[in-house]
Motif scaffolding. Structure first.
Motif, PDB file in Angstrom:
ATOM      1  N   GLY A  63       0.799  -1.218   0.000  1.00 24.96           N
ATOM      2  CA  GLY A  63       0.000   0.000   0.000  1.00 24.96           C
ATOM      3  C   GLY A  63       0.826   1.258   0.000  1.00 24.96           C
ATOM      4  O   GLY A  63       0.310   2.347  -0.253  1.00 24.96           O
ATOM      5  N   GLY A  64       2.096   1.130   0.279  1.00 27.81           N
ATOM      6  CA  GLY A  64       2.985   2.284   0.297  1.00 27.81           C
ATOM      7  C   GLY A  64       3.713   2.448  -1.017  1.00 27.81           C
ATOM      8  O   GLY A  64       3.237   2.048  -2.080  1.00 27.81           O
ATOM      9  N   THR A  65       4.918   2.994  -0.927  1.00 30.15           N
ATOM     10  CA  THR A  65       5.647   3.360  -2.129  1.00 30.15           C
ATOM     11  C   THR A  65       6.720   2.357  -2.524  1.00 30.15           C
ATOM     12  O   THR A  65       6.868   2.021  -3.699  1.00 30.15           O
ATOM     13  CB  THR A  65       6.308   4.746  -1.935  1.00 30.15           C
ATOM     14  N   GLN A  66       7.482   1.846  -1.531  1.00 30.59           N
ATOM     15  CA  GLN A  66       8.685   1.099  -1.862  1.00 30.59           C
ATOM     16  C   GLN A  66       8.671  -0.301  -1.250  1.00 30.59           C
ATOM     17  O   GLN A  66       7.948  -0.570  -0.281  1.00 30.59           O
ATOM     18  CB  GLN A  66       9.922   1.875  -1.394  1.00 30.59           C
ATOM     19  N   SER A  67       9.512  -1.170  -1.822  1.00 31.94           N
ATOM     20  CA  SER A  67       9.640  -2.536  -1.313  1.00 31.94           C
ATOM     21  C   SER A  67      10.953  -3.122  -1.789  1.00 31.94           C
ATOM     22  O   SER A  67      11.581  -2.615  -2.728  1.00 31.94           O
ATOM     23  CB  SER A  67       8.472  -3.410  -1.787  1.00 31.94           C
ATOM     24  N   ASP A  95       6.784  -0.940   2.170  1.00 31.59           N
ATOM     25  CA  ASP A  95       6.081   0.159   2.832  1.00 31.59           C
ATOM     26  C   ASP A  95       4.586  -0.133   2.876  1.00 31.59           C
ATOM     27  O   ASP A  95       4.009  -0.673   1.922  1.00 31.59           O
ATOM     28  CB  ASP A  95       6.295   1.469   2.076  1.00 31.59           C
ATOM     29  N   ILE A  96       3.983   0.231   3.995  1.00 35.03           N
ATOM     30  CA  ILE A  96       2.533   0.089   4.103  1.00 35.03           C
ATOM     31  C   ILE A  96       1.870   1.403   3.705  1.00 35.03           C
ATOM     32  O   ILE A  96       2.542   2.394   3.416  1.00 35.03           O
ATOM     33  CB  ILE A  96       2.115  -0.337   5.519  1.00 35.03           C
ATOM     34  N   SER A  97       0.575   1.413   3.684  1.00 33.11           N
ATOM     35  CA  SER A  97      -0.179   2.582   3.231  1.00 33.11           C
ATOM     36  C   SER A  97       0.231   3.841   3.987  1.00 33.11           C
ATOM     37  O   SER A  97       0.366   3.828   5.217  1.00 33.11           O
ATOM     38  CB  SER A  97      -1.682   2.331   3.424  1.00 33.11           C
ATOM     39  N   GLY A  98       0.452   4.893   3.243  1.00 33.52           N
ATOM     40  CA  GLY A  98       0.850   6.157   3.829  1.00 33.52           C
ATOM     41  C   GLY A  98       2.329   6.269   4.090  1.00 33.52           C
ATOM     42  O   GLY A  98       2.800   7.309   4.562  1.00 33.52           O
ATOM     43  N   ASN A  99       3.054   5.210   3.769  1.00 31.20           N
ATOM     44  CA  ASN A  99       4.505   5.194   3.976  1.00 31.20           C
ATOM     45  C   ASN A  99       4.893   5.514   5.413  1.00 31.20           C
ATOM     46  O   ASN A  99       5.930   6.131   5.680  1.00 31.20           O
ATOM     47  CB  ASN A  99       5.209   6.177   3.024  1.00 31.20           C
ATOM     48  N   THR A 100       4.035   5.105   6.347  1.00 29.80           N
ATOM     49  CA  THR A 100       4.321   5.374   7.754  1.00 29.80           C
ATOM     50  C   THR A 100       5.224   4.322   8.376  1.00 29.80           C
ATOM     51  O   THR A 100       5.757   4.531   9.466  1.00 29.80           O
ATOM     52  CB  THR A 100       3.002   5.421   8.543  1.00 29.80           C
ATOM     53  N   ALA A 101       5.372   3.202   7.722  1.00 26.63           N
ATOM     54  CA  ALA A 101       6.186   2.113   8.250  1.00 26.63           C
ATOM     55  C   ALA A 101       6.453   1.113   7.139  1.00 26.63           C
ATOM     56  O   ALA A 101       5.878   1.199   6.045  1.00 26.63           O
ATOM     57  CB  ALA A 101       5.461   1.423   9.412  1.00 26.63           C
ATOM     58  N   ASP A 149      -0.951 -16.666  -6.157  1.00 29.53           N
ATOM     59  CA  ASP A 149      -1.914 -15.574  -6.296  1.00 29.53           C
ATOM     60  C   ASP A 149      -1.256 -14.254  -6.691  1.00 29.53           C
ATOM     61  O   ASP A 149      -1.931 -13.227  -6.799  1.00 29.53           O
ATOM     62  CB  ASP A 149      -2.712 -15.374  -5.011  1.00 29.53           C
ATOM     63  N   SER A 150       0.071 -14.296  -6.896  1.00 33.54           N
ATOM     64  CA  SER A 150       0.820 -13.092  -7.287  1.00 33.54           C
ATOM     65  C   SER A 150       0.520 -11.910  -6.379  1.00 33.54           C
ATOM     66  O   SER A 150       0.407 -10.767  -6.830  1.00 33.54           O
ATOM     67  CB  SER A 150       0.517 -12.720  -8.749  1.00 33.54           C
ATOM     68  N   SER A 151       0.412 -12.213  -5.093  1.00 30.95           N
ATOM     69  CA  SER A 151       0.079 -11.161  -4.130  1.00 30.95           C
ATOM     70  C   SER A 151       1.100 -11.109  -3.002  1.00 30.95           C
ATOM     71  O   SER A 151       1.678 -12.122  -2.613  1.00 30.95           O
ATOM     72  CB  SER A 151      -1.316 -11.391  -3.542  1.00 30.95           C
ATOM     73  N   MET A 152       1.270  -9.917  -2.458  1.00 32.41           N
ATOM     74  CA  MET A 152       2.159  -9.667  -1.337  1.00 32.41           C
ATOM     75  C   MET A 152       1.326  -9.661  -0.062  1.00 32.41           C
ATOM     76  O   MET A 152       0.375  -8.887   0.069  1.00 32.41           O
ATOM     77  CB  MET A 152       2.870  -8.329  -1.534  1.00 32.41           C
ATOM     78  N   HIS A 153       1.662 -10.526   0.889  1.00 37.22           N
ATOM     79  CA  HIS A 153       0.894 -10.652   2.121  1.00 37.22           C
ATOM     80  C   HIS A 153       1.657 -10.021   3.287  1.00 37.22           C
ATOM     81  O   HIS A 153       2.826 -10.346   3.530  1.00 37.22           O
ATOM     82  CB  HIS A 153       0.617 -12.121   2.418  1.00 37.22           C
ATOM     83  N   ASP A 154       1.001  -9.134   3.999  1.00 31.94           N
ATOM     84  CA  ASP A 154       1.583  -8.418   5.141  1.00 31.94           C
ATOM     85  C   ASP A 154       1.681  -9.373   6.327  1.00 31.94           C
ATOM     86  O   ASP A 154       0.678  -9.935   6.782  1.00 31.94           O
ATOM     87  CB  ASP A 154       0.693  -7.225   5.482  1.00 31.94           C
ATOM     88  N   LEU A 155       2.908  -9.548   6.837  1.00 30.02           N
ATOM     89  CA  LEU A 155       3.096 -10.430   7.985  1.00 30.02           C
ATOM     90  C   LEU A 155       2.960  -9.688   9.305  1.00 30.02           C
ATOM     91  O   LEU A 155       3.061 -10.296  10.369  1.00 30.02           O
ATOM     92  CB  LEU A 155       4.474 -11.103   7.907  1.00 30.02           C
ATOM     93  N   GLY A 156       2.744  -8.386   9.253  1.00 29.85           N
ATOM     94  CA  GLY A 156       2.546  -7.606  10.464  1.00 29.85           C
ATOM     95  C   GLY A 156       3.835  -7.333  11.209  1.00 29.85           C
ATOM     96  O   GLY A 156       4.931  -7.379  10.641  1.00 29.85           O
ATOM     97  N   THR A 157       3.707  -7.053  12.502  1.00 31.19           N
ATOM     98  CA  THR A 157       4.866  -6.790  13.357  1.00 31.19           C
ATOM     99  C   THR A 157       4.627  -7.458  14.709  1.00 31.19           C
ATOM    100  O   THR A 157       3.591  -8.072  14.950  1.00 31.19           O
ATOM    101  CB  THR A 157       5.084  -5.276  13.567  1.00 31.19           C
ATOM    102  N   LEU A 158       5.595  -7.289  15.575  1.00 27.94           N
ATOM    103  CA  LEU A 158       5.471  -7.783  16.952  1.00 27.94           C
ATOM    104  C   LEU A 158       4.943  -6.691  17.876  1.00 27.94           C
ATOM    105  O   LEU A 158       5.251  -6.666  19.066  1.00 27.94           O
ATOM    106  CB  LEU A 158       6.824  -8.288  17.436  1.00 27.94           C
ATOM    107  N   GLY A 159       4.167  -5.770  17.334  1.00 27.01           N
ATOM    108  CA  GLY A 159       3.595  -4.695  18.132  1.00 27.01           C
ATOM    109  C   GLY A 159       4.233  -3.360  17.892  1.00 27.01           C
ATOM    110  O   GLY A 159       3.703  -2.326  18.314  1.00 27.01           O
ATOM    111  N   GLY A 160       5.364  -3.353  17.226  1.00 28.14           N
ATOM    112  CA  GLY A 160       6.047  -2.105  16.923  1.00 28.14           C
ATOM    113  C   GLY A 160       5.678  -1.597  15.539  1.00 28.14           C
ATOM    114  O   GLY A 160       4.711  -2.032  14.921  1.00 28.14           O
ATOM    115  N   THR A 161       6.501  -0.674  15.049  1.00 36.45           N
ATOM    116  CA  THR A 161       6.197  -0.023  13.777  1.00 36.45           C
ATOM    117  C   THR A 161       6.696  -0.816  12.577  1.00 36.45           C
ATOM    118  O   THR A 161       5.974  -0.986  11.595  1.00 36.45           O
ATOM    119  CB  THR A 161       6.826   1.383  13.755  1.00 36.45           C
TER     120      THR A 161
END
Length: 730
Positions: free
Chosen positions: A182-186, A203-209, A219-231
């Motif tokens: 959802g963000g700009t770079q990877s 980068d996630i949406s808004g490039n905040t993290a 499925d040619s898709s990128m799946h977000d694995l999340g974080t351990l509570g941080g950014t």
């Protein structure tokens, strides 16, 4: 798991001297990694931005640059790398960052001469360095490759160069933009063995993290694995099947990074925690076993010192301790079966030492591990970092200081195949030099054609009729350290009133070629020779066609340095040679004072075959694939002939030779239990000249003896040779 070794040496030797443009892509490192510089020799600046890169960021990549390709087999003691994109300028360079499991495909980045930026490359021995291009921008880098080398991952700038994206490349689909979260770079860092799963960060949406991702081809898709509570989080490695992802993530409050393990079965990011009293944990590149059940890394302890850990779901994070008398340790990699951990630690005197850990033996330095296998590391070598190990932990690779004080790669083994320690710069050329062995078959054929039979049978110096001969030849080629000799006997007969002469002979021949580190290659066997000459009635020219077939027994003792001492592995492959020569002589075409002038021309085709074989003995034996060297050669020359007396003639042969083939067939195979290799063929010296002086002395009108000596300029002919023969007419 297969390890291989070449580009590491090239890369390490260039690290401190090569100016490389800032094209690598690494996220900002945790604060704790910028501390404790007294406990790690790795350079750690105070901060890194998203595009920054330092020596610290590069050195963990050495796990993936133990490569074994592209070394020309031109000489016994040379070593070279994979080359580059053949651009000129200060920014022309290449850097290897990944290797396929079979060791046959290398990926990385290459400079573009005087143009800024880099391009990702994929290298094979057969195809050389392939430019993978970009996603439309000026730079790209390849960082990972599938097990069979068919798929490559990394990052590339897109058109306009405003941002970069993770890519997956394949020969059929080209460079595919994997998108973002959802963000700009990877950026992509690793890929599963079959190439269907990719991991990295985006980068996630808004490039905040930025978050760790797992991409699948299904499925040619990128799946977000999340974080351990941080950014932020970053995926660093994958299990062989891509079902387990490991990396680092900030925890709640972003105070520190922890190692995480994510599995497809529960799709949860598991915090592997820290040691009691510690604040952080960290994983290097792909510090996970093949099945994903074991994860290795390091973390700080209550004392403030880093300790290596080995994690399993059953026992949690196990503190692997330190070397005797030391204070810290860090794990870099784990064996495919998860039983052996390697990395580095400080020893009792505060020196950095490569370490190896097992459940039964605990932590010991690699030097101690080798000593238990009766291998002594040379005193002028320092084994500082262990960066990778094989499937069962019997092989450890790494780098350290060589006797010249420079950083250089090493590979150590203690197993039933053999034990010891080698470095690429002196071991790899000994493999490449085996590509020179079929040359001996060509040399023995050439010795018969241009030694014993340097002139047609019809030009024997005796009257027409039946004939017989016996000859012995010896020669030496200093350029290739080859000595060769032959003995031959044969008979001939004339047909059609002397216009045709047919002859055949049998001979025995042998050669010896000196190799590095007291090695030796030997050929010995028998051959058959046949010749047909034609001379028109009252004509001045002779046309001849000659053929040779030889079968050889060989012994190839390949020498190399093992723990600083000469070691040898031996093979005994079968070998054969066949050759055809077409020749034309213009007898007595002109006069030059007392000499008659007889020009000639010859065209020779030869094929020398060396069978596949597997060496025995020594600490690092290898298997070699079959080789066939095909050679074409043109010779032009003239014979100056004069009579010294009624029974003695003097001849001078002046020749110019031109080889039409440029190199040998190349050599490929596998160092047993370690890595595959493929090297370019031995180079050919394409042009040279030769002079021969020969005396014929007739014992009667039906017999004569002849002797000659010849010398040649640097080339494929011997530097010197001599021959003695006896001819009889009956």
């Amino acid at each position: 798991m297969t390890l291989s070794l070449q580009a590491l040496t090239v890369y390490l030797r260039s690290m401190d001297s090569m100016k490389i443009p800032p094209t690598g892509h690494f996220r900002q490192f945790p604060d704790h990694l910028m501390q404790k510089q007294n406990k790690s020799p790795e350079k750690r600046p105070s901060s890194l931005d998203k595009l920054g890169r330092t020596e610290f960021a590069l050195k963990p990549l050495l796990v993936a640059v133990l490569l074994s390709f592209g070394l020309p087999a031109k000489a016994a003691d040379t070593f070279s790398g994979l080359g580059d994109f053949s651009y000129s300028g200060s920014l022309a360079y290449s850097k290897a960052l990944g290797v396929s499991r079979d060791g046959n495909v290398v990926v990385g980045e290459g400079g573009l001469g005087d143009s800024p930026g880099t391009h990702a490359f994929r290298w094979t021995a057969a195809g050389g360095m392939q430019d993978l291009g970009t996603l439309g921008g000026y730079s790209s880098t390849a960082s990972g490759v599938s097990g069979d080398g068919s798929a490559v991952v990394g990052w590339s700038y897109v058109a306009g160069n405003a941002y970069y994206r993770a890519f997956r490349w394949s020969s059929g689909g080209g460079m595919q933009n994997l998108g973002t979260l959802g963000g700009t770079q990877s950026s992509a860092s690793s890929i599963s063995a079959d190439g269907s799963v990719v991991a990295g960060w985006a980068d996630i949406s808004g490039n905040t993290a930025y978050h760790a991702f797992r991409w699948t081809s299904s499925d040619s898709s990128m799946h977000d694995l999340g974080t351990l509570g941080g950014t932020n989080s970053d995926a660093r490695g994958l299990s062989a099947d891509g079902s387990v992802v490991v990396g680092i993530s900030q925890v709640a409050g972003n105070a520190n990074y922890h190692v995480f393990r994510w599995s497809l079965s529960d799709k949860l990011m598991q915090d592997l925690g820290t040691f009691a009293g510690g604040a952080y944990s960290y994983v290097y590149g792909n510090g996970v076993s093949s099945d994903g059940a074991v994860v290795v890394g390091y973390g700080d302890t209550s004392s403030g010192d880093d300790h290596a850990f080995r994690w399993t779901s059953a026992s949690g994070k196990a503190d692997l301790g330190v070397l005797s008398g030391g204070t810290y340790s860090r794990a870099s990699a784990v064996s495919g079966d998860g039983q052996v951990v390697v990395g580095h630690a400080d020893d009792a005197v505060g020196q950095v030492a490569a370490m190896r850990w097992t459940q039964s033996g605990g932590m010991q330095s690699v030097a101690q591990w080798l000593a238990a296998a009766h291998v002594t590391v040379p005193a002028d070598w320092s084994l500082q970092y262990a960066t990778a190990t094989n499937g069962d932990g019997t092989v450890v690779v790494g780098y350290g200081d060589n006797p010249d004080g420079n950083t250089e790669a090493w590979i150590a083994r203690a197993s039933g195949i053999g034990s010891g320690i080698i470095v690429p710069s002196n071991y790899s050329p000994t493999l490449a030099r085996i590509g020179d062995m079929p040359r001996q078959g060509l040399d023995l054929s050439s010795l018969a054609f241009f030694g014993a039979h340097h002139r047609p049978l019809m030009d024997s110096g005796l009257n027409a009729g039946n004939c017989a001969w016996a000859t012995a030849d010896a020669a030496h080629n200093d350029s290739y350290r080859i000595d060769k000799q032959l003995a031959e006997a044969g008979a001939c007969t004339d047909l059609a009133d002397g216009r045709w002469r047919l002859g055949a002979g049998v001979g025995t021949a042998s050669s010896q070629q000196g190799l590095s580190y007291d090695g030796m290659g030997k050929y010995k066997g028998q051959y058959v020779y046949a010749e047909a000459d034609y001379r028109p009635e009252a004509g001045q020219w002779i046309a001849s066609l000659s053929a040779l077939y030889g079968s050889w027994n060989t012994s190839i003792q390949r020498g190399y340095l093992n723990a600083g001492a000469n070691d040898r592995s031996t093979g005994r492959p079968d070998a054969t040679t066949w050759s055809l020569r077409a020749r034309a002589d213009w007898k007595d075409l002109a006069r030059l004072g007392a000499f008659s002038v007889s020009p000639f021309a010859a065209l020779t085709h030869s094929e020398s075959h060396l069978g596949a074989y597997t060496e025995t003995g020594g600490g690092f034996p290898a298997r070699f694939d079959a080789q066939t060297w095909r050679s074409d050669e043109v010779r032009l020359g003239t014979v100056l002939h004069t009579a010294l007396s009624a029974s003695t003639d003097l001849r001078f042969n002046l020749e110019a030779a031109q080889r039409l083939d440029n190199s040998g067939p190349g050599v490929s195979g596998e160092v047993l239990g370690l890595f595959s290799f493929s090297y370019a063929g031995a180079k050919v010296k394409s042009a040279w000249g030769r002079i021969m002086a020969e005396v014929d002395h007739r014992l009667s009108d039906k017999s004569l003896i002849s002797a000659n000596i010849n010398v040649a300029s640097a080339g494929e002919d011997p530097n010197w040779g001599l021959s003695v023969g006896y001819k009889l007419a009956f």
